[in-house]
Design a protein around this motif. Structure first.
Motif, PDB file in Angstrom:
ATOM      1  N   VAL A 157       0.831  -1.202   0.000  1.00  0.00           N
ATOM      2  CA  VAL A 157       0.000   0.000   0.000  1.00  0.00           C
ATOM      3  C   VAL A 157       0.871   1.260   0.000  1.00  0.00           C
ATOM      4  O   VAL A 157       0.582   2.245  -0.691  1.00  0.00           O
ATOM      5  N   PHE A 158       1.956   1.217   0.767  1.00  0.00           N
ATOM      6  CA  PHE A 158       2.849   2.381   0.833  1.00  0.00           C
ATOM      7  C   PHE A 158       3.482   2.662  -0.528  1.00  0.00           C
ATOM      8  O   PHE A 158       3.521   3.813  -0.986  1.00  0.00           O
ATOM      9  N   VAL A 159       3.990   1.618  -1.163  1.00  0.00           N
ATOM     10  CA  VAL A 159       4.634   1.798  -2.473  1.00  0.00           C
ATOM     11  C   VAL A 159       3.612   2.276  -3.509  1.00  0.00           C
ATOM     12  O   VAL A 159       3.876   3.185  -4.299  1.00  0.00           O
ATOM     13  N   ALA A 160       2.413   1.657  -3.495  1.00  0.00           N
ATOM     14  CA  ALA A 160       1.379   2.047  -4.450  1.00  0.00           C
ATOM     15  C   ALA A 160       0.941   3.497  -4.224  1.00  0.00           C
ATOM     16  O   ALA A 160       0.766   4.262  -5.177  1.00  0.00           O
ATOM     17  N   GLY A 161       0.767   3.865  -2.958  1.00  0.00           N
ATOM     18  CA  GLY A 161       0.378   5.244  -2.654  1.00  0.00           C
ATOM     19  C   GLY A 161       1.444   6.241  -3.060  1.00  0.00           C
ATOM     20  O   GLY A 161       1.133   7.322  -3.589  1.00  0.00           O
ATOM     21  N   SER A 162       2.706   5.900  -2.839  1.00  0.00           N
ATOM     22  CA  SER A 162       3.802   6.791  -3.232  1.00  0.00           C
ATOM     23  C   SER A 162       3.845   6.962  -4.741  1.00  0.00           C
ATOM     24  O   SER A 162       4.048   8.078  -5.254  1.00  0.00           O
ATOM     25  N   ALA A 163       3.665   5.849  -5.472  1.00  0.00           N
ATOM     26  CA  ALA A 163       3.673   5.927  -6.934  1.00  0.00           C
ATOM     27  C   ALA A 163       2.505   6.767  -7.444  1.00  0.00           C
ATOM     28  O   ALA A 163       2.662   7.581  -8.364  1.00  0.00           O
ATOM     29  N   PHE A 164       1.335   6.584  -6.832  1.00  0.00           N
ATOM     30  CA  PHE A 164       0.161   7.360  -7.240  1.00  0.00           C
ATOM     31  C   PHE A 164       0.391   8.852  -7.029  1.00  0.00           C
ATOM     32  O   PHE A 164       0.114   9.670  -7.919  1.00  0.00           O
ATOM     33  N   LEU A 165       0.913   9.221  -5.854  1.00  0.00           N
ATOM     34  CA  LEU A 165       1.166  10.629  -5.577  1.00  0.00           C
ATOM     35  C   LEU A 165       2.217  11.197  -6.527  1.00  0.00           C
ATOM     36  O   LEU A 165       2.120  12.350  -6.960  1.00  0.00           O
ATOM     37  N   ALA A 166       3.245  10.391  -6.834  1.00  0.00           N
ATOM     38  CA  ALA A 166       4.283  10.859  -7.749  1.00  0.00           C
ATOM     39  C   ALA A 166       3.701  11.186  -9.119  1.00  0.00           C
ATOM     40  O   ALA A 166       4.013  12.227  -9.714  1.00  0.00           O
ATOM     41  N   VAL A 167       2.836  10.309  -9.625  1.00  0.00           N
ATOM     42  CA  VAL A 167       2.242  10.530 -10.941  1.00  0.00           C
ATOM     43  C   VAL A 167       1.333  11.755 -10.929  1.00  0.00           C
ATOM     44  O   VAL A 167       1.395  12.614 -11.814  1.00  0.00           O
ATOM     45  N   VAL A 168       0.474  11.852  -9.898  1.00  0.00           N
ATOM     46  CA  VAL A 168      -0.468  12.970  -9.818  1.00  0.00           C
ATOM     47  C   VAL A 168       0.264  14.300  -9.697  1.00  0.00           C
ATOM     48  O   VAL A 168      -0.072  15.286 -10.364  1.00  0.00           O
TER      49      VAL A 168
END
Length: 250
Positions: free
Chosen positions: A73-84
């Motif tokens: 969840v942490f990695v996925a959330g970090s990737a999502f925030l990076a893209v946004v």
């Protein structure tokens, strides 16, 4: 946030321009603000509060499945925030900045494990009462957040930077000294946490006018969250009272 001059649509470069250091690509005061806010209030305060309600503070919170799921969840959330965030501002830090940040993260994680495995020898130092420890935490946090109000605009911007270093070093020294004292009790850590948390309570009300929402909505939100913080501290106090050993009779 450290390197993006327009992070979140805010002119961070202008707001922190006075202490910008070209060779690190960011502002020293911005770095201090990020470290202070997230180290103390985003991480340490919530962990310390949760540990009050744990029967065994040294026991891990998660098993292997829970830890693996949290990591995903942490990695996925970090990737999502990076893209946004990239799509909103089209900003990307340099390779050197990413490498430097990664080295700092690995060094801090390593230091945490190294320090955690070595118990410091107790010191014959007096430990103040828990209420005094909480007062010191509240005063230190309040002094940090009120620095712009207390200092004149004519003062050099490097004065608050220097004072931050002195304040951070002093609080760290006090906490290390108190934690090694034979007189330390289970109430001291929650008292330190309560002082830090209550700092954020009054700070929220000062930010009500700066939020991009109606003033009444901001005040109502602060009242709700302040009441929740007070309720959580009250529950922690009750928990500690129940855990305290009963006095011997006779």
């Amino acid at each position: 946030m450290l390197w993006n001059p327009r992070y979140g649509g805010v002119d961070m470069g202008l707001a922190y321009a006075d202490t910008h250091v070209p060779w690190i690509g960011t502002s020293v005061s911005l770095l201090q603000d990020v470290l202070s806010m997230h180290t103390v209030w985003s991480i340490c305060v919530p962990i310390a509060l949760v540990e009050v309600f744990s029967a065994d503070r040294a026991r891990p919170w998660l098993g292997r499945p829970g830890l693996a799921l949290t990591g995903v969840v942490f990695v996925a959330g970090s990737a999502f925030l990076a893209v946004v965030q990239y799509q909103s501002g089209k900003f990307m830090a340099s390779t050197a900045q990413f490498v430097g940040a990664s080295v700092a993260v690995v060094a801090l994680i390593t230091a945490a494990f190294v320090v955690g495995r070595h118990r410091l020898r107790p010191r014959n130092a007096a430990t103040p009462a828990p209420w005094l420890v909480g007062t010191v935490a509240f005063a230190a946090g309040s002094l940090y957040w009120a620095r712009d109000t207390l200092l004149s605009e004519s003062v050099s911007p490097w004065v608050p930077v220097t004072l931050w270093c002195v304040l951070a070093a002093g609080v760290a020294w006090l906490c290390a000294r108190w934690s090694r004292s034979p007189g330390r009790s289970p109430q001291h850590r929650p008292a330190l946490t309560a002082g830090a948390l209550l700092t954020y309570v009054w700070l929220g009300f000062t930010h009500a006018r700066e939020m991009d929402v109606p003033y009444g909505t901001a005040l109502l939100g602060n009242v709700v969250f302040s009441a929740a913080a007070a309720a959580l501290l009250g529950a922690a106090a009750v928990r500690l009272r129940r855990q305290a050993p009963a006095p011997e009779v006779g």
